[in-house]
Motif scaffolding. Structure first.
Motif, PDB file in Angstrom:
ATOM      1  N   ASP A   1      -2.925  40.824 -19.905  1.00 56.43           N
ATOM      2  CA  ASP A   1      -3.268  39.577 -19.237  1.00 56.43           C
ATOM      3  C   ASP A   1      -2.081  38.615 -19.362  1.00 56.43           C
ATOM      4  OD1 ASP A   1      -4.229  36.850 -18.869  1.00 56.43           O
ATOM      5  OD2 ASP A   1      -6.254  37.670 -18.924  1.00 56.43           O
ATOM      6  N   ARG A   2      -1.485  38.238 -18.226  1.00 60.69           N
ATOM      7  CA  ARG A   2      -0.274  37.415 -18.269  1.00 60.69           C
ATOM      8  C   ARG A   2      -0.538  36.048 -18.887  1.00 60.69           C
ATOM      9  NH1 ARG A   2       2.929  37.398 -12.701  1.00 60.69           N
ATOM     10  NH2 ARG A   2       4.342  36.235 -14.076  1.00 60.69           N
ATOM     11  N   ALA A   3      -1.714  35.478 -18.627  1.00 62.39           N
ATOM     12  CA  ALA A   3      -2.035  34.157 -19.194  1.00 62.39           C
ATOM     13  C   ALA A   3      -2.102  34.234 -20.717  1.00 62.39           C
ATOM     14  CB  ALA A   3      -3.354  33.648 -18.624  1.00 62.39           C
ATOM     15  N   LYS A   4      -2.780  35.258 -21.228  1.00 60.68           N
ATOM     16  CA  LYS A   4      -2.855  35.436 -22.681  1.00 60.68           C
ATOM     17  C   LYS A   4      -1.468  35.711 -23.264  1.00 60.68           C
ATOM     18  CE  LYS A   4      -7.602  37.243 -22.719  1.00 60.68           C
ATOM     19  NZ  LYS A   4      -8.462  38.419 -23.009  1.00 60.68           N
ATOM     20  N   GLY A   5      -0.685  36.495 -22.547  1.00 59.30           N
ATOM     21  CA  GLY A   5       0.663  36.806 -23.021  1.00 59.30           C
ATOM     22  C   GLY A   5       1.525  35.565 -23.155  1.00 59.30           C
ATOM     23  N   ARG A   6       1.450  34.674 -22.171  1.00 57.91           N
ATOM     24  CA  ARG A   6       2.232  33.438 -22.240  1.00 57.91           C
ATOM     25  C   ARG A   6       1.771  32.565 -23.400  1.00 57.91           C
ATOM     26  NH1 ARG A   6       1.909  33.675 -16.482  1.00 57.91           N
ATOM     27  NH2 ARG A   6       0.046  32.354 -16.524  1.00 57.91           N
ATOM     28  N   VAL A   7       0.452  32.494 -23.595  1.00 54.81           N
ATOM     29  CA  VAL A   7      -0.097  31.643 -24.653  1.00 54.81           C
ATOM     30  C   VAL A   7       0.347  32.123 -26.032  1.00 54.81           C
ATOM     31  CG1 VAL A   7      -2.242  31.120 -25.860  1.00 54.81           C
ATOM     32  CG2 VAL A   7      -2.069  30.694 -23.425  1.00 54.81           C
ATOM     33  N   VAL A   8       0.200  33.421 -26.309  1.00 52.76           N
ATOM     34  CA  VAL A   8       0.571  33.903 -27.648  1.00 52.76           C
ATOM     35  C   VAL A   8       2.083  33.842 -27.850  1.00 52.76           C
ATOM     36  CG1 VAL A   8      -1.484  35.347 -27.844  1.00 52.76           C
ATOM     37  CG2 VAL A   8       0.627  36.347 -26.936  1.00 52.76           C
ATOM     38  N   LEU A   9       2.850  33.932 -26.764  1.00 53.93           N
ATOM     39  CA  LEU A   9       4.303  33.794 -26.871  1.00 53.93           C
ATOM     40  C   LEU A   9       4.669  32.367 -27.288  1.00 53.93           C
ATOM     41  CD1 LEU A   9       7.075  35.135 -26.466  1.00 53.93           C
ATOM     42  CD2 LEU A   9       7.008  34.310 -24.088  1.00 53.93           C
ATOM     43  N   VAL A  10       4.068  31.385 -26.609  1.00 52.82           N
ATOM     44  CA  VAL A  10       4.332  29.988 -26.957  1.00 52.82           C
ATOM     45  C   VAL A  10       3.861  29.688 -28.374  1.00 52.82           C
ATOM     46  CG1 VAL A  10       3.717  27.598 -26.401  1.00 52.82           C
ATOM     47  CG2 VAL A  10       4.269  29.197 -24.568  1.00 52.82           C
ATOM     48  N   ALA A  11       2.669  30.198 -28.736  1.00 49.81           N
ATOM     49  CA  ALA A  11       2.132  29.949 -30.078  1.00 49.81           C
ATOM     50  C   ALA A  11       3.046  30.554 -31.149  1.00 49.81           C
ATOM     51  CB  ALA A  11       0.727  30.533 -30.193  1.00 49.81           C
TER      52      ALA A  11
END
Length: 254
Positions: A167-177
């Protein structure tokens, strides 16, 4: 089947995956399930509650105050050990989880031993600096291999293995976190290392207190909010209204 098979009468040993998942649930980030809304009570639980907060701050504060006013290194490092022993005893007497206090005692004891061995007060903070370096390296390696550490932890907490990779949205979120946590450890090291090498013990102790629990709590809260945005469960669709049967027209009275 989970765990390692064991002879009759013996408990199964957890696998590495199960042990890591349990550690994630017990860690601060595991105090709020992915998708849930964090609150003040969750944040307090994540830092160990009021007792955990006191146990985290008091030894370091005691060292700072004693060393600032006495410049007596043995007194300044032994007093926090005594306080940490009291914390362990209190937990034993009250039958609370004792491992947090034991871990704190070990950390305080190792730090005190380093300072007494070298005779340098700033070495009381060396263990904390090394831990920050190790954590920073672990986070950077996870990013380099495209497996952000926060993504791995959240996947375990949400029972969604590898979900952040699909999931690209989840991927971006955990990357930023994950980058947020990189920032936390990088800021700590950027502030503490120059003071350590300059031998500014009192200032180093003050900075360590500021960048300790308060800074950790801020980054943890940001992480919870980021993860909640991507892992929130979609609202269930409203049930369709029942169809109203058509009423046939009344017969004409002509």
């Amino acid at each position: 089947m989970s765990g390692t098979p064991a002879p009759d009468g013996e408990a199964e040993r957890p696998t590495f995956h199960e042990a890591f998942a349990q550690a994630a649930r017990n860690a601060g980030i595991g105090q709020v399930a992915p998708g849930e809304t964090p609150d003040g009570a969750s944040l307090l639980r994540a830092i160990g509650g009021v007792r955990g907060l006191i146990e985290s701050i008091l030894p370091g504060l005691g060292f700072l105050v004693l060393y600032t006013f006495t410049k007596n290194l043995p007194l300044a490092v032994i007093a926090p050990i005594a306080v940490s022993v009291i914390f362990v005893v209190v937990r034993l007497v009250t039958r609370s989880a004792v491992m947090p206090a034991v871990a704190g005692l070990i950390g305080v004891g190792v730090s005190a031993g380093l300072a007494l061995f070298t005779g340098r007060a700033e070495d009381n903070f060396l263990l904390g600096i090394v831990i920050n370096v190790v954590c920073l390296l672990a986070l950077l390696i996870s990013l380099a291999v495209r497996r952000p550490l926060i993504g791995i932890i959240v996947s375990l907490l949400s029972n969604d293995p590898g979900g952040y990779r699909k999931d690209r949205a989840k991927g971006r979120v955990v990357l930023v976190a994950t980058w947020c946590w990189v920032g936390l450890f990088a800021i700590r090291l950027g502030a503490e290392l120059p003071l350590y090498f300059a031998g500014e013990t009192e200032l180093l102790g003050s900075v360590k207190l500021i960048l300790g629990v308060p800074f950790y709590a801020i980054v943890l809260w940001i992480t919870w909010l980021l993860v909640r945005a991507a892992y929130a469960k979609p609202a269930a669709p409203a049930p369709a209204a029942p169809a109203v049967p058509a009423v046939p027209p009344a017969p004409s009275s002509d």
